[in-house]
Scaffold this motif. Structure first.
Motif, mmCIF file in Angstrom:
data_model
loop_
_atom_site.group_PDB
_atom_site.id
_atom_site.type_symbol
_atom_site.label_atom_id
_atom_site.label_comp_id
_atom_site.label_asym_id
_atom_site.label_seq_id
_atom_site.Cartn_x
_atom_site.Cartn_y
_atom_site.Cartn_z
ATOM 1 N N LEU A 166 7.684 -1.636 21.499
ATOM 2 C CA LEU A 166 8.277 -1.401 20.185
ATOM 3 C C LEU A 166 8.051 -2.567 19.249
ATOM 4 N N SER A 167 8.079 -3.791 19.785
ATOM 5 C CA SER A 167 7.926 -4.977 18.946
ATOM 6 C C SER A 167 6.511 -5.152 18.431
ATOM 7 N N GLN A 168 5.567 -4.364 18.950
ATOM 8 C CA GLN A 168 4.175 -4.527 18.534
ATOM 9 C C GLN A 168 3.881 -3.891 17.188
ATOM 10 N N GLY A 169 4.720 -2.992 16.712
ATOM 11 C CA GLY A 169 4.424 -2.282 15.478
ATOM 12 C C GLY A 169 5.467 -2.521 14.407
ATOM 13 N N THR A 170 5.155 -2.032 13.182
ATOM 14 C CA THR A 170 6.065 -2.175 12.048
ATOM 15 C C THR A 170 6.686 -0.849 11.649
ATOM 16 N N GLY A 171 6.182 0.265 12.179
ATOM 17 C CA GLY A 171 6.692 1.568 11.785
ATOM 18 C C GLY A 171 6.129 2.039 10.451
ATOM 19 N N LEU A 172 5.028 1.425 9.977
ATOM 20 C CA LEU A 172 4.441 1.808 8.691
ATOM 21 C C LEU A 172 3.074 2.474 8.838
ATOM 22 N N GLY A 173 2.432 2.264 9.975
ATOM 23 C CA GLY A 173 1.060 2.755 10.147
ATOM 24 C C GLY A 173 0.920 4.247 9.951
ATOM 25 N N LEU A 174 1.776 5.039 10.613
ATOM 26 C CA LEU A 174 1.669 6.496 10.497
ATOM 27 C C LEU A 174 2.112 6.975 9.125
ATOM 28 N N ALA A 175 3.093 6.280 8.517
ATOM 29 C CA ALA A 175 3.526 6.655 7.166
ATOM 30 C C ALA A 175 2.375 6.466 6.176
ATOM 31 N N ILE A 176 1.648 5.361 6.311
ATOM 32 C CA ILE A 176 0.488 5.118 5.434
ATOM 33 C C ILE A 176 -0.603 6.157 5.703
ATOM 34 N N ALA A 177 -0.852 6.435 6.982
ATOM 35 C CA ALA A 177 -1.871 7.435 7.330
ATOM 36 C C ALA A 177 -1.532 8.794 6.721
ATOM 37 N N LYS A 178 -0.251 9.163 6.772
ATOM 38 C CA LYS A 178 0.155 10.456 6.210
ATOM 39 C C LYS A 178 -0.083 10.490 4.703
ATOM 40 N N ILE A 228 -2.281 8.793 3.000
ATOM 41 C CA ILE A 228 -3.724 8.844 2.736
ATOM 42 C C ILE A 228 -4.267 10.254 2.958
ATOM 43 N N ILE A 229 -3.905 10.845 4.098
ATOM 44 C CA ILE A 229 -4.416 12.190 4.412
ATOM 45 C C ILE A 229 -3.896 13.209 3.400
ATOM 46 N N THR A 230 -2.616 13.090 3.021
ATOM 47 C CA THR A 230 -2.034 14.030 2.055
ATOM 48 C C THR A 230 -2.715 13.915 0.698
ATOM 49 N N HIS A 231 -2.998 12.676 0.264
ATOM 50 C CA HIS A 231 -3.675 12.487 -1.016
ATOM 51 C C HIS A 231 -5.088 13.056 -0.994
ATOM 52 N N HIS A 232 -5.669 13.212 0.178
ATOM 53 C CA HIS A 232 -6.994 13.825 0.296
ATOM 54 C C HIS A 232 -6.908 15.348 0.394
ATOM 55 N N GLY A 233 -5.690 15.888 0.335
ATOM 56 C CA GLY A 233 -5.535 17.336 0.448
ATOM 57 C C GLY A 233 -5.529 17.837 1.885
ATOM 58 N N ARG A 268 -9.966 4.107 2.487
ATOM 59 C CA ARG A 268 -8.622 4.610 2.838
ATOM 60 C C ARG A 268 -8.666 5.428 4.135
ATOM 61 N N ILE A 269 -9.695 6.256 4.290
ATOM 62 C CA ILE A 269 -9.815 7.022 5.534
ATOM 63 C C ILE A 269 -10.012 6.080 6.713
ATOM 64 N N LEU A 270 -10.777 5.007 6.496
ATOM 65 C CA LEU A 270 -10.968 4.000 7.545
ATOM 66 C C LEU A 270 -9.629 3.346 7.898
ATOM 67 N N GLN A 271 -8.805 3.102 6.875
ATOM 68 C CA GLN A 271 -7.464 2.534 7.115
ATOM 69 C C GLN A 271 -6.613 3.485 7.950
ATOM 70 N N ASP A 316 0.834 -1.212 0.000
ATOM 71 C CA ASP A 316 0.000 0.000 0.000
ATOM 72 C C ASP A 316 0.862 1.253 0.000
ATOM 73 N N LEU A 317 1.872 1.275 0.892
ATOM 74 C CA LEU A 317 2.715 2.464 1.011
ATOM 75 C C LEU A 317 3.501 2.696 -0.275
ATOM 76 N N SER A 318 4.045 1.635 -0.872
ATOM 77 C CA SER A 318 4.818 1.779 -2.108
ATOM 78 C C SER A 318 3.938 2.308 -3.234
ATOM 79 N N LYS A 319 2.712 1.790 -3.316
ATOM 80 C CA LYS A 319 1.804 2.272 -4.360
ATOM 81 C C LYS A 319 1.449 3.743 -4.155
ATOM 82 N N MET A 320 1.215 4.123 -2.897
ATOM 83 C CA MET A 320 0.879 5.532 -2.625
ATOM 84 C C MET A 320 2.038 6.444 -2.964
#
Length: 420
Positions: A394-406, A408-413, A328-331, A271-275
């Motif tokens: 720290l082991s609970q996450g991948t470090g991608l969630g906020l990058a994907i959220a950003k 998505i939000i940026t693509h929405h303006g 995407r907003i739900l994601q 998802d992140l690479s495509k965005m």
């Protein structure tokens, strides 16, 4: 300076009122107020001193200070007499104080007159200078207009047309057309730039193909085997190949959980690479964000209950309808609110709020987690960035969630940020 002068007048009139009240009533409250006004008067004089940039103002300030010191001396002397029990001297003190306060007021009025005159003189000088500069400017402007017309004709023939071609090619690259077909022969500098542009286009074309191949490889070579592993674990755990002990079931559950986590990581990377590559399609439709927030909170309910977290929702009624891709907003909501719940300790508090803002919607998520250092408030939106003091969390996450959220939000303006 005029404002300060008015303030001095107000202060001296106020002091005279409190002085008379004190003389009549002998109440220390009036004398203390008199002293407070004295401090204000002294401070105002000190602030005016560096602003007095001409001799008349400096002389007036000096006279005001001397008269005021005389007034204060008379007041102190009268207070001492009153405390010593000599009220008969009041008439002589009143006359002297009236004379000195009249001198102070007169000197302040002189200062105001001098300030206005000085300002008028400066404006007159500036006006004369302005007229001279205006004449010079008209002559200079005429000369530069003639030179400018000649230069612009030359630039238009030698630079503007090639630059327009470069600009057009840049737009084509932004739209995904990487063909290196830019042909410029003059001027030499731009011709060399065009050659570098064509080389860049060829490299981008190669990278675009590599990127597409990478997506295909990830999709077919990673996601499919992981799904197969997960399905096999389900079958084994359900006893498809014979009885399974409790210990084996627990081990299979762990393997299944990690497989699911790896599938989620692969999907997030895709998802992140495509965005980032601009290949993700967004289907924008006018919608209300409230149902999406409620759905996210409902999905996170089991995790919230298991951690005994208080999840508070404050969504303003009548939120405006905005264009969005609901999936995407739900994601994005799942990633951000999920982070808040995930990194909030047991018994903590998470609050989700939404309100109208700048013809749109602002969603805020606050939690009682460990917080984020100030220097990391921006970098946390980059890939694989995690700033958690507790290594177990720290082991609970991948470090991608906020990058994907950003993304998505940026693509929405819109925009996304963090505060701690």
């Amino acid at each position: 300076m005029l404002d300060y002068s008015e303030k001095l007048l107000d202060l001296i009139y106020s002091q005279v009122r409190y002085e008379k009240k004190f003389i009549i009533c002998k109440d220390e409250i009036f004398y203390n107020e008199f002293l407070r006004l004295k401090n204000d008067f002294d401070r105002t004089l000190e602030e005016m001193t560096p602003l007095a940039d001409f001799s008349q103002a400096q002389l007036s300030l000096k006279n005001i200070k001397e008269f005021y010191q005389n007034y204060q001396s008379l007041m102190r002397e009268e207070v001492d007499y009153l405390k010593a029990g000599y009220p008969d001297t009041q008439l002589s003190f009143n006359q002297k104080k009236e004379e000195v306060t009249h001198s102070i007021i007169s000197e302040i009025e002189k200062l105001k007159t001098a300030i206005r005159q000085n300002a008028t003189d400066k404006i007159k000088i500036l006006h004369e200078i302005g007229m001279e500069l205006r004449q010079m400017g008209m002559v200079t402007t005429g000369a530069f207009m003639i030179i400018g017309i000649l230069v612009s004709l030359f630039i238009n023939r030698s630079i503007t047309i090639p630059v327009s071609m470069l600009k057009k090619k840049t737009k084509e690259i932004g739209q995904g057309n990487f063909k290196g077909n830019l042909n410029l022969s003059f001027p030499p500098a731009l011709a060399e730039l065009a050659g570098a542009f064509n080389l860049m286009c060829n490299k981008l074309n190669e990278l675009d193909k590599m990127k597409s191949d990478f997506f295909s490889f990830i999709t077919h070579e990673l996601r499919t085997p992981l799904s197969t592993i997960k399905m096999g674990m389900d079958l084994l755990r359900d006893g498809a190949e014979g009885p399974v002990t409790e210990g084996q079931k627990e081990l299979m559950t762990v393997i299944e959980k990690e497989s699911q986590r790896l599938i989620g990581l692969v999907n997030s990377l895709l998802d992140l690479s495509k965005m980032e590559a601009g290949m993700m399609s967004f289907h924008l439709q006018p919608q209300n964000i409230t149902p999406l927030i409620n759905q996210t909170l409902k999905e996170l309910g089991p995790l919230v209950d298991s951690k005994k977290i208080i999840l508070e929702s404050m969504v303003t009624e009548g939120l405006p309808i905005v264009k969005m891709d609901s999936e995407r907003i739900l994601q994005a909501l799942r990633n951000i609110i999920g982070n808040a719940v995930k990194f909030t300790p047991e018994g903590g508090h998470v609050k989700v709020s939404a309100r109208s803002a700048d013809h749109g919607v602002e969603v805020s998520i606050a939690d009682t987690g460990p917080g984020i250092p100030k220097e990391n408030l921006i970098t946390i939106f980059e890939k694989f960035q995690q700033v958690i003091a507790d290594r177990a969390l720290l082991s609970q996450g991948t470090g991608l969630g906020l990058a994907i959220a950003k993304q998505i939000i940026t693509h929405h303006g819109g925009k996304i940020w963090a505060e701690s």
